[in-house]
Design a protein around this motif. Structure first.
Motif, PDB file in Angstrom:
ATOM      1  N   LEU A 116       1.284  -1.380   0.252  1.00 29.12           N
ATOM      2  CA  LEU A 116       0.123  -0.321   0.027  1.00 29.12           C
ATOM      3  C   LEU A 116       1.525   1.351   0.139  1.00 29.12           C
ATOM      4  CD1 LEU A 116      -3.213  -0.740   2.930  1.00 29.12           C
ATOM      5  CD2 LEU A 116      -3.198  -0.497   0.763  1.00 29.12           C
ATOM      6  N   THR A 117       0.221   2.732  -0.814  1.00 27.82           N
ATOM      7  CA  THR A 117       1.135   3.877  -0.576  1.00 27.82           C
ATOM      8  C   THR A 117      -0.020   4.200   0.335  1.00 27.82           C
ATOM      9  OG1 THR A 117       1.903   3.273  -2.863  1.00 27.82           O
ATOM     10  CG2 THR A 117       2.167   5.932  -1.708  1.00 27.82           C
ATOM     11  N   VAL A 118       0.561   4.992   1.662  1.00 26.23           N
ATOM     12  CA  VAL A 118      -0.151   5.828   2.564  1.00 26.23           C
ATOM     13  C   VAL A 118       0.755   7.040   2.507  1.00 26.23           C
ATOM     14  CG1 VAL A 118      -1.673   5.576   4.874  1.00 26.23           C
ATOM     15  CG2 VAL A 118      -0.872   3.679   3.384  1.00 26.23           C
ATOM     16  N   ALA A 126       2.057   7.913  10.797  1.00 24.37           N
ATOM     17  CA  ALA A 126       3.298   7.456  10.157  1.00 24.37           C
ATOM     18  C   ALA A 126       4.117   6.122  10.459  1.00 24.37           C
ATOM     19  CB  ALA A 126       3.546   8.830   9.808  1.00 24.37           C
ATOM     20  N   VAL A 127       3.736   6.729  12.298  1.00 26.55           N
ATOM     21  CA  VAL A 127       4.921   5.583  13.074  1.00 26.55           C
ATOM     22  C   VAL A 127       4.212   4.847  13.398  1.00 26.55           C
ATOM     23  CG1 VAL A 127       5.812   5.429  15.467  1.00 26.55           C
ATOM     24  CG2 VAL A 127       5.567   7.727  14.110  1.00 26.55           C
ATOM     25  N   GLU A 128       2.667   4.353  13.682  1.00 29.55           N
ATOM     26  CA  GLU A 128       1.669   3.248  13.424  1.00 29.55           C
ATOM     27  C   GLU A 128       2.416   1.896  11.952  1.00 29.55           C
ATOM     28  OE1 GLU A 128       0.754   0.573  15.429  1.00 29.55           O
ATOM     29  OE2 GLU A 128       0.723   2.052  16.161  1.00 29.55           O
ATOM     30  N   LEU A 129       2.450   3.067  10.887  1.00 27.87           N
ATOM     31  CA  LEU A 129       2.737   2.186  10.292  1.00 27.87           C
ATOM     32  C   LEU A 129       3.916   1.963   9.539  1.00 27.87           C
ATOM     33  CD1 LEU A 129       0.076   4.901   7.591  1.00 27.87           C
ATOM     34  CD2 LEU A 129      -0.742   2.316   8.291  1.00 27.87           C
ATOM     35  N   SER A 130       4.622   2.774   9.862  1.00 25.95           N
ATOM     36  CA  SER A 130       6.482   2.541   9.657  1.00 25.95           C
ATOM     37  C   SER A 130       7.022   1.368  10.104  1.00 25.95           C
ATOM     38  CB  SER A 130       7.323   3.124  10.880  1.00 25.95           C
ATOM     39  OG  SER A 130       7.177   3.322  11.863  1.00 25.95           O
ATOM     40  N   LYS A 131       5.667  -0.017  11.153  1.00 28.05           N
ATOM     41  CA  LYS A 131       6.351  -1.076  11.632  1.00 28.05           C
ATOM     42  C   LYS A 131       5.740  -2.082  10.439  1.00 28.05           C
ATOM     43  CE  LYS A 131       4.931   0.521  16.382  1.00 28.05           C
ATOM     44  NZ  LYS A 131       3.488   0.290  17.636  1.00 28.05           N
ATOM     45  N   LYS A 132       5.097  -1.325   9.838  1.00 29.00           N
ATOM     46  CA  LYS A 132       4.467  -2.479   8.540  1.00 29.00           C
ATOM     47  C   LYS A 132       5.730  -2.284   7.256  1.00 29.00           C
ATOM     48  CE  LYS A 132      -0.404  -1.969  10.461  1.00 29.00           C
ATOM     49  NZ  LYS A 132      -0.112  -2.812  11.363  1.00 29.00           N
ATOM     50  N   VAL A 137       5.128   5.097   3.253  1.00 28.20           N
ATOM     51  CA  VAL A 137       4.173   6.298   3.969  1.00 28.20           C
ATOM     52  C   VAL A 137       4.795   7.693   3.691  1.00 28.20           C
ATOM     53  CG1 VAL A 137       4.015   7.181   5.994  1.00 28.20           C
ATOM     54  CG2 VAL A 137       4.067   4.802   6.036  1.00 28.20           C
ATOM     55  N   ILE A 138       4.195   7.775   3.194  1.00 26.58           N
ATOM     56  CA  ILE A 138       4.379   9.734   2.457  1.00 26.58           C
ATOM     57  C   ILE A 138       3.568  10.901   3.383  1.00 26.58           C
ATOM     58  CG2 ILE A 138       4.422  11.630   1.009  1.00 26.58           C
ATOM     59  CD1 ILE A 138       3.771   9.038  -1.442  1.00 26.58           C
ATOM     60  N   SER A 139       4.688  11.481   3.942  1.00 26.25           N
ATOM     61  CA  SER A 139       4.806  12.519   5.015  1.00 26.25           C
ATOM     62  C   SER A 139       4.323  13.441   4.356  1.00 26.25           C
ATOM     63  CB  SER A 139       5.477  12.457   6.481  1.00 26.25           C
ATOM     64  OG  SER A 139       4.878  13.541   7.109  1.00 26.25           O
ATOM     65  N   THR A 140       3.327  14.295   4.510  1.00 30.05           N
ATOM     66  CA  THR A 140       2.857  15.706   3.688  1.00 30.05           C
ATOM     67  C   THR A 140       3.862  16.440   4.367  1.00 30.05           C
ATOM     68  OG1 THR A 140       2.003  16.682   5.731  1.00 30.05           O
ATOM     69  CG2 THR A 140       0.597  15.323   3.887  1.00 30.05           C
ATOM     70  N   GLY A 141       4.662  16.341   5.202  1.00 33.51           N
ATOM     71  CA  GLY A 141       5.449  17.733   6.254  1.00 33.51           C
ATOM     72  C   GLY A 141       4.613  19.040   6.542  1.00 33.51           C
TER      73      GLY A 141
END
Length: 256
Positions: A116-118, A126-132, A137-141
């Motif tokens: 997936l791309t989130v 973002a931190v939660e998805l980093s475990k997968k 994961v893309i953060s908007t900043g």
């Protein structure tokens, strides 16, 4: 208990819990639900709270961010149940965007480790998805709002413009048939609107206490939403009104 004292305590409960149901207040104060509804009507006229479908919500600091800690304990069972159903709408290989709501964080916790791309403006998501491992994961900043641990502002909005996604999963503070979706924070409202613009479908995740509520910053009209996920406490009249506007609605049972 005198009526004036009950009114004072009702306001205290609403401000402490941020939102509360008529049934809860009826049991707590040992009066009928009809009595509580009359109390809420009077307190709303005095600008001490705002009535919502099935209860009332606090109007304290309405234009400011609510901390994550507070949001996690508000209607948490409903939010978790809605999040579980929302995850079922995601297909492997899709690109999605998640807002900084507590429900989105619950989604991140429930999401399977599949390709997936989130995109998200939420640090906690973002931190939660980093475990997968398989989830990109893309953060908007952008400008950090410390209470909600989320990014907002022009930079966040511009970063979203670079992408196109299959689905946007958003929540909000108010869902009103005529007034549309709204949020207590203007920055969040603008970003949620941009999330909807870059997506093929928008799934609104809102527990039943959000219905009938209008807050500070308008996001969009209700008809712009593809699907609404809410809990089974939603009044049938709202379900019919949503369907009349062409919005699919799915109610979920609440598991303890």
């Amino acid at each position: 208990m005198l009526v004036a004292e009950r009114h004072r305590k009702i306001v205290e409960v609403v401000n402490e819990k941020l939102s509360v149901r008529v049934t809860e207040l009826s049991k707590a104060f040992k009066v009928t639900e009809e009595t509580i509804r009359r109390d809420l009507e009077k307190l709303e006229k005095e600008n001490l709270l705002r009535r919502s479908h099935g209860g009332a919500v606090s109007i304290q600091d309405e234009q400011s961010e609510v901390s994550y800690t507070e949001r996690e304990i508000t209607n948490s069972l409903e939010k978790k149940s809605i999040a579980i159903e929302a995850v079922k709408l995601i297909k492997p290989g899709e690109q999605i965007v998640l807002d900084a709501s507590t429900t989105a964080w619950y989604m991140a916790k429930e999401m399977p480790d599949v390709p997936l791309t989130v995109i998200t403006n939420s640090i906690k998501v973002a931190v939660e998805l980093s475990k997968k491992e398989q989830v990109k994961v893309i953060s908007t900043g952008g400008m950090l709002l410390p209470k909600s641990l989320s990014y907002v502002g022009p930079l966040a909005e511009r970063s979203l413009n670079m992408y196109h996604v299959n689905k946007a999963f958003i929540s909000c503070k108010g869902v009103h048939i005529e007034g549309g979706l709204s949020d207590s924070n203007e920055w969040q409202a603008l970003l949620k609107r941009q999330m909807m613009l870059i997506s093929d479908q928008t799934i609104l995740m809102a527990d039943s206490t959000k219905f009938g509520v209008r807050t500070f910053a308008h996001i969009t009209e209700i008809g712009q939403v593809s699907c609404v996920l809410t809990d089974s406490n939603l009044d049938e009249a709202y379900s019919r009104a949503l369907e009349e506007k062409g919005v699919k609605i799915q109610t979920v049972g609440v598991s303890p």
